[in-house]
Write a protein that holds these residues in place. Structure first.
Motif, mmCIF file in Angstrom:
data_model
loop_
_atom_site.group_PDB
_atom_site.id
_atom_site.type_symbol
_atom_site.label_atom_id
_atom_site.label_comp_id
_atom_site.label_asym_id
_atom_site.label_seq_id
_atom_site.Cartn_x
_atom_site.Cartn_y
_atom_site.Cartn_z
ATOM 1 N N ASN A 1 14.883 -17.902 8.109
ATOM 2 C CA ASN A 1 14.836 -19.227 8.745
ATOM 3 C C ASN A 1 15.772 -19.322 9.949
ATOM 4 O OD1 ASN A 1 12.852 -20.257 7.070
ATOM 5 N ND2 ASN A 1 14.332 -20.994 5.560
ATOM 6 N N VAL A 2 16.911 -18.639 9.895
ATOM 7 C CA VAL A 2 17.825 -18.617 11.042
ATOM 8 C C VAL A 2 17.136 -17.953 12.238
ATOM 9 C CG1 VAL A 2 19.947 -17.558 11.938
ATOM 10 C CG2 VAL A 2 19.974 -18.727 9.738
ATOM 11 N N VAL B 1 13.882 -17.653 12.680
ATOM 12 C CA VAL B 1 12.781 -18.524 13.119
ATOM 13 C C VAL B 1 13.340 -19.595 14.063
ATOM 14 C CG1 VAL B 1 11.140 -20.298 12.377
ATOM 15 C CG2 VAL B 1 11.258 -18.135 11.146
ATOM 16 N N ALA B 2 14.472 -20.171 13.720
ATOM 17 C CA ALA B 2 15.095 -21.184 14.578
ATOM 18 C C ALA B 2 15.471 -20.588 15.940
ATOM 19 C CB ALA B 2 16.326 -21.773 13.895
ATOM 20 N N LEU B 3 16.038 -19.390 15.931
ATOM 21 C CA LEU B 3 16.390 -18.731 17.197
ATOM 22 C C LEU B 3 15.135 -18.411 18.021
ATOM 23 C CD1 LEU B 3 19.228 -16.355 15.970
ATOM 24 C CD2 LEU B 3 19.473 -18.406 17.389
ATOM 25 N N HIS B 4 14.060 -18.046 17.337
ATOM 26 C CA HIS B 4 12.796 -17.765 18.014
ATOM 27 C C HIS B 4 12.257 -19.039 18.682
ATOM 28 C CE1 HIS B 4 9.422 -15.036 18.617
ATOM 29 N NE2 HIS B 4 8.574 -15.973 18.211
ATOM 30 N N ILE B 5 12.361 -20.164 17.991
ATOM 31 C CA ILE B 5 11.925 -21.448 18.545
ATOM 32 C C ILE B 5 12.807 -21.846 19.728
ATOM 33 C CG2 ILE B 5 11.716 -23.924 18.057
ATOM 34 C CD1 ILE B 5 10.805 -23.079 15.205
ATOM 35 N N ILE B 6 14.093 -21.581 19.647
ATOM 36 C CA ILE B 6 14.988 -21.862 20.776
ATOM 37 C C ILE B 6 14.579 -21.031 21.985
ATOM 38 C CG2 ILE B 6 17.358 -21.557 21.617
ATOM 39 C CD1 ILE B 6 18.267 -22.398 18.757
ATOM 40 N N THR C 1 14.089 -11.711 18.545
ATOM 41 C CA THR C 1 13.975 -12.412 17.263
ATOM 42 C C THR C 1 12.622 -12.184 16.613
ATOM 43 O OG1 THR C 1 13.307 -14.468 18.370
ATOM 44 C CG2 THR C 1 15.662 -14.202 17.844
#
Length: 117
Positions: free
Chosen positions: A6-7, A9-14, A51
Protein backbone atom coordinates in the motif's frame (compact mmCIF):
# COMPACT_ATOMS: atom_id res chain seq x y z
CA UNK A 1 3.45 -7.18 3.34
CA UNK A 2 0.10 -5.47 2.70
CA UNK A 3 1.29 -2.27 4.37
CA UNK A 4 4.43 -2.22 2.21
CA UNK A 5 2.41 -2.80 -0.96
CA UNK A 6 0.00 0.00 0.00
CA UNK A 7 2.92 2.38 0.64
CA UNK A 8 4.23 1.74 -2.87
CA UNK A 9 0.74 2.09 -4.35
CA UNK A 10 0.54 5.52 -2.68
CA UNK A 11 3.96 6.47 -4.06
CA UNK A 12 2.88 5.25 -7.51
CA UNK A 13 -0.23 7.48 -7.31
CA UNK A 14 1.94 10.43 -6.26
CA UNK A 15 4.10 9.82 -9.33
CA UNK A 16 1.16 9.80 -11.71
CA UNK A 17 -0.27 12.88 -10.01
CA UNK A 18 3.02 14.68 -10.60
CA UNK A 19 3.11 13.65 -14.25
CA UNK A 20 -0.53 14.48 -14.98
CA UNK A 21 -0.45 17.62 -12.83
CA UNK A 22 2.57 18.92 -14.74
CA UNK A 23 0.74 18.28 -17.99
CA UNK A 24 -2.43 20.02 -16.81
CA UNK A 25 -0.56 23.08 -15.53
CA UNK A 26 0.99 23.53 -18.97
CA UNK A 27 -2.29 23.27 -20.92
CA UNK A 28 -2.77 27.04 -21.06
CA UNK A 29 0.82 27.49 -22.21
CA UNK A 30 0.21 24.86 -24.90
CA UNK A 31 -2.46 27.10 -26.39
CA UNK A 32 0.09 29.90 -26.57
CA UNK A 33 2.74 27.58 -28.01
CA UNK A 34 5.05 27.87 -25.01
CA UNK A 35 4.33 24.59 -23.21
CA UNK A 36 7.29 22.66 -21.87
CA UNK A 37 7.93 19.49 -19.95
CA UNK A 38 8.52 20.63 -16.38
CA UNK A 39 10.92 18.68 -14.12
CA UNK A 40 8.02 17.35 -12.04
CA UNK A 41 6.76 15.46 -15.08
CA UNK A 42 10.08 13.64 -15.50
CA UNK A 43 10.30 12.90 -11.79
CA UNK A 44 6.70 11.67 -11.74
CA UNK A 45 7.33 9.31 -14.66
CA UNK A 46 10.49 7.96 -13.02
CA UNK A 47 8.64 7.51 -9.74
CA UNK A 48 5.93 5.58 -11.55
CA UNK A 49 8.51 3.35 -13.24
CA UNK A 50 10.40 2.50 -10.06
CA UNK A 51 7.34 2.01 -7.86
CA UNK A 52 5.55 0.03 -10.57
CA UNK A 53 8.43 -2.43 -10.90
CA UNK A 54 8.62 -2.74 -7.11
CA UNK A 55 4.85 -3.32 -6.91
CA UNK A 56 5.01 -6.15 -9.44
CA UNK A 57 7.82 -7.76 -7.47
CA UNK A 58 6.06 -7.35 -4.13
CA UNK A 59 2.79 -8.76 -5.47
CA UNK A 60 4.56 -11.76 -6.96
CA UNK A 61 6.50 -12.31 -3.74
CA UNK A 62 3.20 -12.22 -1.83
CA UNK A 63 1.75 -14.86 -4.21
CA UNK A 64 -0.89 -12.47 -5.49
CA UNK A 65 -1.96 -12.81 -9.13
CA UNK A 66 -0.30 -10.41 -11.56
CA UNK A 67 -1.75 -9.78 -15.02
CA UNK A 68 1.47 -9.79 -17.04
CA UNK A 69 -0.17 -8.54 -20.25
CA UNK A 70 -1.60 -5.52 -18.42
CA UNK A 71 1.79 -4.80 -16.82
CA UNK A 72 3.60 -5.04 -20.17
CA UNK A 73 1.14 -2.65 -21.83
CA UNK A 74 1.35 -0.17 -18.94
CA UNK A 75 5.16 -0.42 -18.97
CA UNK A 76 5.32 0.17 -22.74
CA UNK A 77 3.12 3.26 -22.42
CA UNK A 78 5.17 4.57 -19.50
CA UNK A 79 8.46 4.02 -21.36
CA UNK A 80 7.06 5.97 -24.33
CA UNK A 81 6.00 8.82 -22.01
CA UNK A 82 9.31 8.74 -20.17
CA UNK A 83 11.21 8.80 -23.47
CA UNK A 84 9.28 11.81 -24.77
CA UNK A 85 9.64 13.75 -21.54
CA UNK A 86 13.33 12.88 -21.13
CA UNK A 87 14.32 13.79 -24.69
CA UNK A 88 12.39 17.08 -24.73
CA UNK A 89 13.00 18.10 -21.08
CA UNK A 90 15.53 20.87 -21.84
CA UNK A 91 13.65 22.53 -24.69
CA UNK A 92 12.15 25.94 -24.00
CA UNK A 93 8.91 24.95 -25.69
CA UNK A 94 7.56 21.66 -26.98
CA UNK A 95 5.39 21.15 -30.05
CA UNK A 96 1.74 20.36 -29.42
CA UNK A 97 2.01 16.81 -30.83
CA UNK A 98 4.46 15.32 -28.31
CA UNK A 99 2.88 17.32 -25.50
CA UNK A 100 -0.62 16.03 -26.24
CA UNK A 101 0.79 12.52 -26.70
CA UNK A 102 2.20 12.57 -23.17
CA UNK A 103 -1.14 13.69 -21.72
CA UNK A 104 -3.14 11.16 -23.74
CA UNK A 105 -0.80 8.26 -22.94
CA UNK A 106 -0.78 9.17 -19.25
CA UNK A 107 -4.57 9.27 -19.23
CA UNK A 108 -4.71 5.95 -21.08
CA UNK A 109 -2.38 4.45 -18.47
CA UNK A 110 -4.72 5.60 -15.71
CA UNK A 111 -7.74 4.07 -17.42
CA UNK A 112 -5.91 0.80 -18.07
CA UNK A 113 -4.91 0.65 -14.39
CA UNK A 114 -8.40 1.29 -13.09
CA UNK A 115 -10.74 -0.30 -15.62
CA UNK A 116 -8.80 -3.43 -16.65
CA UNK A 117 -9.59 -6.00 -13.99
Amino acid sequence: MDVLINVFVALHIIGIASLLGGFLTQMKAMGAGTARFVPGMLHGALTMLVTGVILVGLNQADDQPVNNLKIIIKLAILVAVLGLVYVKRDEESVDKGPFIAVGALTTANIFIATLWT
